[in-house]
Design a protein around this motif. Structure first.
Motif, PDB file in Angstrom:
ATOM      1  N   ASP A 236       0.506  -2.661  -0.729  1.00  0.00           N
ATOM      2  CA  ASP A 236       0.222  -3.769   0.173  1.00  0.00           C
ATOM      3  C   ASP A 236       0.091  -5.064  -0.620  1.00  0.00           C
ATOM      4  N   GLY A 237      -0.282  -6.143   0.065  1.00  0.00           N
ATOM      5  CA  GLY A 237      -0.343  -7.444  -0.589  1.00  0.00           C
ATOM      6  C   GLY A 237      -1.376  -7.551  -1.676  1.00  0.00           C
ATOM      7  N   ALA A 238      -2.378  -6.670  -1.642  1.00  0.00           N
ATOM      8  CA  ALA A 238      -3.399  -6.640  -2.698  1.00  0.00           C
ATOM      9  C   ALA A 238      -3.051  -5.640  -3.793  1.00  0.00           C
ATOM     10  N   ASP A 239      -1.841  -5.128  -3.774  1.00  0.00           N
ATOM     11  CA  ASP A 239      -1.322  -4.179  -4.763  1.00  0.00           C
ATOM     12  C   ASP A 239      -1.966  -2.799  -4.658  1.00  0.00           C
ATOM     13  N   ASN A 240      -2.487  -2.452  -3.478  1.00  0.00           N
ATOM     14  CA  ASN A 240      -3.032  -1.114  -3.252  1.00  0.00           C
ATOM     15  C   ASN A 240      -1.932  -0.175  -2.777  1.00  0.00           C
ATOM     16  N   PRO A 241      -1.841   1.036  -3.322  1.00  0.00           N
ATOM     17  CA  PRO A 241      -0.813   1.977  -2.876  1.00  0.00           C
ATOM     18  C   PRO A 241      -0.985   2.329  -1.405  1.00  0.00           C
TER      19      PRO A 241
END
Length: 475
Positions: A236-241
């Motif tokens: 996602d946009g926060a770099d969470n898988p």
């Protein structure tokens, strides 16, 4: 920032690939985010003006190509170098958003068209993808974001976005105001395919190198070890898988990694293609003749709704006769006819368009977007062109006639719908609208009667009888 977040939370979920708009707590997705849609709060666009004279096949193809070139050059004074095409006409309300999926399709369609100046425009867009990859403001790992800004606008909260594709500091202008910051496997694989096809047309090494970096990002960040295997959705946009796995996206990966192996002769890409294909084959329902949509957790199959994309793209990518019946299922089960006399139709008086819709859920939905009720018999014109492309590629006894019939419907929509719309404030013509009337995908987003780069590109693939998912398929 709090005002922006509040505004984003109010917007309906409206995007091509719904997970990707995750940005913190706000969720926004990509296909229509404001009351700026044609018709405002009414279900029927107004005013309506007659379209251009009815075009024949060659003229329709030229008009579609010209639309893609107009989308690329929508902001000529601010984008003078590498750039991306604005995905939708201004009327949708996404301003200058350029989705990488749409731009990848545009590159392939321009290469397939082989018209005057189309290779040059395809290279401009390819250079835009390479630039975005090399000039991300945060990451240097080969990723592309879901979307970028390519022209100035003032957001709904009054916050100005004054720049073009390239920011004053040289970074790519990511689509932060709408939250299009994530990176999905499918939205990486399609640019990878386009860059490889562009490398094939030009033999310019930068396109191959960029495609390899895309492949490395996917295999490093999305290789799933969960029971269903394949590749997960991305980050996602926060770099969470994001653990979801999409059948459509894994089909994209089969095509992309197969093409990478062919071009590079590196067997590692063949192993990646096999990993993606194993997931796709687990999604096949032999009893029903369709592919399930995917998985939410990597363990259980998500069986509802059933979308069109896996049916059409599985043929283009795999060309496996065991799954060829998915095209026939889609042509029957997802068939729709939009007639202007229906209460929720947005067609001008006297018009009728036939084709297919997005998913099984689209046929019964009563959802609303921007105060407009969806039309269950609306035609998803991008998907209709996908089916026409796939049938032409399959080439069975009746496939050519079925493909031509669908193509004629899309061509009619190109003539009759979306007139008077704009790109960067300039009136445009020749684009294919995303849908004949507002439809619900069944996945939390809708498609509007607005000219669209993606739908227009698929129309060109069908018109040229080409296959963007196979090496050499555009020649």
């Amino acid at each position: 920032m709090s005002n922006e977040k509040s505004r984003l939370d109010e917007l309906p979920a409206l995007g091509r690939r719904s997970f990707l708009a995750m940005s913190g707590a706000a969720v926004v997705v990509a296909a229509g985010a404001s009351g700026a849609v044609a018709g405002g709060g009414s279900h029927r666009p107004s005013p309506w003006r007659p379209g251009p004279p009815r075009r024949g096949g060659a003229a329709a193809q030229r008009a579609a190509t010209a639309f893609l070139q107009s989308a690329t050059d929508a902001y000529p004074t601010i984008n003078t170098g590498p750039r991306l095409a604005q995905s939708y006409a201004d009327e949708l309300g996404l301003f200058s958003t350029a989705f990488v999926y749409d731009n990848a399709l545009a590159i392939g369609a321009l290469l397939a068209d082989c018209g005057r100046g189309t290779l040059a425009t395809a290279k401009v867009l390819g250079d835009g993808l390479v630039y975005a990859q090399e000039h991300d403001p945060v990451h240097d790992d080969g990723r592309l974001r879901q979307g970028y800004n390519v022209g100035p606008y003032t957001f709904y909260d009054g916050n100005p976005q004054p720049n073009g594709f390239v920011q004053p500091d040289g970074t790519a202008n990511i689509g932060w105001q709408f939250g299009f910051l994530g990176t999905a496997v499918g939205d990486m694989a399609w640019p990878g395919l386009a860059l490889l096809q562009l490398y094939g047309a030009t033999r310019e090494r930068r396109y191959l190198d960029a495609a390899v970096r895309i492949g490395e990002w996917i295999t490093t960040n999305a290789w799933s070890t969960r029971p269903l295997g394949g590749f997960s959705f991305g980050v996602d946009g926060a770099d969470n898988p994001v653990p979801n796995g999409s059948t459509e996206h894994n089909i994209d990966c089969v095509a992309f990694f197969t093409m990478l192996q062919h071009v590079t002769r590196d067997k590692a890409w063949g192993k990646a293609a096999a990993h993606a294909r194993a997931f796709v084959e687990r999604m096949w329902s032999r009893a029903d003749g369709w592919f399930w949509t995917g998985t939410n957790d990597g363990t259980e199959i998500n069986r509802d709704p059933v979308p069109l994309d896996p049916a059409t793209w599985s043929w283009l990518a795999l060309r496996d006769r065991r799954y060829a019946g998915a095209l026939d299922w889609a042509g029957r089960a997802l068939a729709t006819t939009d007639v202007s006399t229906a209460p929720t139709s947005q067609l001008p008086d006297g018009e009728k368009v036939s084709g297919v819709t997005f998913s099984t859920a689209s046929l019964t939905s009563t959802a609303q977007y921007n105060g407009i009720t969806v039309h269950p018999q609306g035609v998803w014109l991008e998907g209709t062109a996908q089916l026409a492309t796939s049938l032409a590629d399959r080439g069975g006894r009746a496939d050519r006639a079925r493909s031509e019939a669908l193509l004629a419907q899309v061509r009619h929509a190109q003539d009759a719908l979306g007139t008077g719309q704009h790109l960067g404030g300039v009136e445009v013509d020749g684009g294919v609208v995303a849908a004949s009337s507002l439809i619900d995908s069944g996945f939390g987003f809708g498609y509007f009667q607005v000219q669209h780069v993606g739908a227009t590109a698929w129309f060109l693939f069908a018109s040229t009888r080409t296959n963007p998912m196979r090496w050499g398929g555009l020649r």
